[in-house]
Design a protein around this motif. Structure first.
Motif, PDB file in Angstrom:
ATOM      1  N   ARG A 109       0.829  -1.204   0.000  1.00 13.19           N
ATOM      2  CA  ARG A 109       0.000   0.000   0.000  1.00 13.19           C
ATOM      3  C   ARG A 109       0.870   1.262   0.000  1.00 13.19           C
ATOM      4  O   ARG A 109       0.536   2.253  -0.677  1.00 13.19           O
ATOM      5  CB  ARG A 109      -0.922  -0.001   1.218  1.00 13.19           C
ATOM      6  N   GLU A 116       2.253   1.965  -3.422  1.00  9.61           N
ATOM      7  CA  GLU A 116       1.223   2.530  -4.307  1.00  9.61           C
ATOM      8  C   GLU A 116       1.060   4.027  -4.049  1.00  9.61           C
ATOM      9  O   GLU A 116       0.958   4.828  -4.985  1.00  9.61           O
ATOM     10  CB  GLU A 116      -0.106   1.812  -4.084  1.00  9.61           C
ATOM     11  N   LEU A 117       1.023   4.420  -2.763  1.00 11.32           N
ATOM     12  CA  LEU A 117       0.882   5.835  -2.423  1.00 11.32           C
ATOM     13  C   LEU A 117       2.095   6.639  -2.899  1.00 11.32           C
ATOM     14  O   LEU A 117       1.952   7.753  -3.422  1.00 11.32           O
ATOM     15  CB  LEU A 117       0.706   5.995  -0.912  1.00 11.32           C
ATOM     16  N   MET A 160       1.870   7.001  -6.666  1.00 10.02           N
ATOM     17  CA  MET A 160       0.854   7.981  -7.032  1.00 10.02           C
ATOM     18  C   MET A 160       1.338   9.399  -6.724  1.00 10.02           C
ATOM     19  O   MET A 160       1.104  10.330  -7.505  1.00 10.02           O
ATOM     20  CB  MET A 160      -0.448   7.686  -6.275  1.00 10.02           C
ATOM     21  N   TYR A 162      -5.291  -3.810 -11.772  1.00 10.89           N
ATOM     22  CA  TYR A 162      -5.135  -3.322 -10.395  1.00 10.89           C
ATOM     23  C   TYR A 162      -4.530  -1.923 -10.400  1.00 10.89           C
ATOM     24  O   TYR A 162      -4.997  -1.018  -9.698  1.00 10.89           O
ATOM     25  CB  TYR A 162      -4.247  -4.290  -9.612  1.00 10.89           C
ATOM     26  N   ARG A 163      -3.482  -1.721 -11.187  1.00 11.71           N
ATOM     27  CA  ARG A 163      -2.795  -0.439 -11.217  1.00 11.71           C
ATOM     28  C   ARG A 163      -3.603   0.611 -11.991  1.00 11.71           C
ATOM     29  O   ARG A 163      -3.569   1.797 -11.649  1.00 11.71           O
ATOM     30  CB  ARG A 163      -1.400  -0.600 -11.813  1.00 11.71           C
ATOM     31  N   ASP A 213      -6.906   0.752 -12.052  1.00 16.38           N
ATOM     32  CA  ASP A 213      -8.017   1.133 -11.186  1.00 16.38           C
ATOM     33  C   ASP A 213      -7.591   2.101 -10.089  1.00 16.38           C
ATOM     34  O   ASP A 213      -8.410   2.849  -9.558  1.00 16.38           O
ATOM     35  CB  ASP A 213      -8.659  -0.113 -10.556  1.00 16.38           C
ATOM     36  N   ARG A 214      -6.315   2.100  -9.743  1.00 21.38           N
ATOM     37  CA  ARG A 214      -5.809   2.978  -8.686  1.00 21.38           C
ATOM     38  C   ARG A 214      -5.104   4.213  -9.245  1.00 21.38           C
ATOM     39  O   ARG A 214      -4.497   4.971  -8.489  1.00 21.38           O
ATOM     40  CB  ARG A 214      -4.877   2.185  -7.765  1.00 21.38           C
ATOM     41  N   LEU A 250      -2.490   4.406 -11.115  1.00 25.78           N
ATOM     42  CA  LEU A 250      -1.035   4.311 -11.213  1.00 25.78           C
ATOM     43  C   LEU A 250      -0.571   4.190 -12.657  1.00 25.78           C
ATOM     44  O   LEU A 250       0.609   4.376 -12.951  1.00 25.78           O
ATOM     45  CB  LEU A 250      -0.536   3.110 -10.405  1.00 25.78           C
ATOM     46  N   ARG A 298      -9.173   4.073 -17.736  1.00 28.05           N
ATOM     47  CA  ARG A 298     -10.304   4.304 -16.840  1.00 28.05           C
ATOM     48  C   ARG A 298     -11.238   5.354 -17.411  1.00 28.05           C
ATOM     49  O   ARG A 298     -10.796   6.362 -17.968  1.00 28.05           O
ATOM     50  CB  ARG A 298      -9.801   4.782 -15.471  1.00 28.05           C
ATOM     51  N   HIS A 301     -10.617   8.790 -15.933  1.00 30.95           N
ATOM     52  CA  HIS A 301      -9.218   9.191 -15.829  1.00 30.95           C
ATOM     53  C   HIS A 301      -8.994  10.555 -16.473  1.00 30.95           C
ATOM     54  O   HIS A 301      -9.483  10.818 -17.573  1.00 30.95           O
ATOM     55  CB  HIS A 301      -8.316   8.156 -16.500  1.00 30.95           C
TER      56      HIS A 301
END
Length: 298
Positions: free
Chosen positions: A67, A70-71, A74, A134-135, A137-138, A140, A275, A278
């Motif tokens: 996590r 990821e932060l 980003m 996964y990336r 959707d977040r 990234l 996305r 996005h």
């Protein structure tokens, strides 16, 4: 908890040593140890266990590392976007891609853009469909290159003018090695190694499962994979025959494996996806415009 503390934590997790991490971060070891201890107290969990001169990350630490990374990714992406927001077309474009020859088209688009806009930089993240989604959707990644079968319902998508053939990867001394094509009936009861994505029944319009038809329920799937390289190793170990896309596993004359296309011919199309909500940087929008033109021209 702030980003600097998370960066310290991730560095310790990667180095697996407070001393090495402190040297890398150019801070003192006591300062770093205090930061990690404060973080553990804030979260109420142990992030590392310590023994002699070594530290080992705990289960909670593994989750936080993922996590936190990821932060941090980003945060870096956000800083990059605002660094170039008032400039002409400059900046970074982040693209996730699976194993496919379709990346050749993307590479040509990259080359064309960089010749015109040398301050546009491209970053490729390699992974399977699950990793890329996964990336995406977040936030990234700006774009993902997905290989069918894939669930496109939650994304905007372009159809790339490229595809990969499905076929059987088998040993050169197997009973199928002399076949020109593989019909599904000959695979009955044969030990098969399949991509998890290919046999995912939740994916709508899964052409591979359509090809298998009623044979799917009777198929002898002894192993699954998400990276074709590993499937090739399993075939070499005589675990079974792999159902895979062409060109992902070395089947050259010097190799012990060969590729035999399925019959009737089954091809996996490629899609550029992003996305629906996005917001693109100028550089990412330029890439999308160029990719759209390529797809329309073909």
């Amino acid at each position: 908890m702030d980003l600097r503390t998370l960066f310290y934590f991730v560095t310790v997790a990667k180095e697996e040593s407070i001393t090495r991490a402190a040297n890398s971060l150019h801070i003192t070891q006591p300062t770093l140890s205090r930061q990690i201890k404060d973080l553990e107290e804030e979260l109420g969990v142990k992030l590392f266990t310590r023994s002699n001169h070594h530290i080992h990350i705990t289960e909670a630490g593994v989750l936080l590392k993922q996590r936190a990374q990821e932060l941090l990714d980003m945060s870096q992406k956000l800083q990059d976007e605002f660094k170039y927001i008032d400039k002409q077309i400059e900046g970074n474009v982040y693209v996730g891609c699976g194993e496919t020859i379709g990346i050749q088209i993307i590479a040509e688009i990259f080359k064309e853009i960089q010749q015109e806009y040398p301050n546009v930089y491209f970053h490729i993240y390699s992974g399977n469909a699950e990793d890329i989604e996964y990336r995406l959707d977040r936030g990234l990644l700006d774009f993902g290159i997905l290989i069918q079968p894939a669930n496109l319902n939650k994304y905007e998508a372009l159809n790339l003018p490229s595809s990969d053939r499905w076929g059987l990867i088998t040993q050169r001394n197997s009973k199928f090695a002399h076949f020109k094509q593989i019909e599904r009936k000959v695979l009955s009861n044969e030990p098969l190694i399949c991509s998890r994505q290919a046999i995912d029944q939740t994916i709508p319009n899964n052409e591979f499962l359509d090809w298998l038809g009623d044979s799917y329920d009777e198929a002898n799937v002894v192993a699954t994979f998400n990276l074709a390289f590993n499937a090739g190793l399993m075939v070499k170990a005589n675990i079974g025959h792999a159902i895979s896309l062409e060109n992902l596993i070395d089947t050259s004359e010097e190799n012990d494996l060969c590729f035999i296309p399925l019959y009737s011919v089954l091809e996996a199309k490629h899609n550029i996806v992003w996305r629906k909500d996005h917001t693109f940087s100028k550089a990412a929008q330029l890439f999308l415009d160029r990719a759209t033109a390529v797809c329309k021209d073909n």
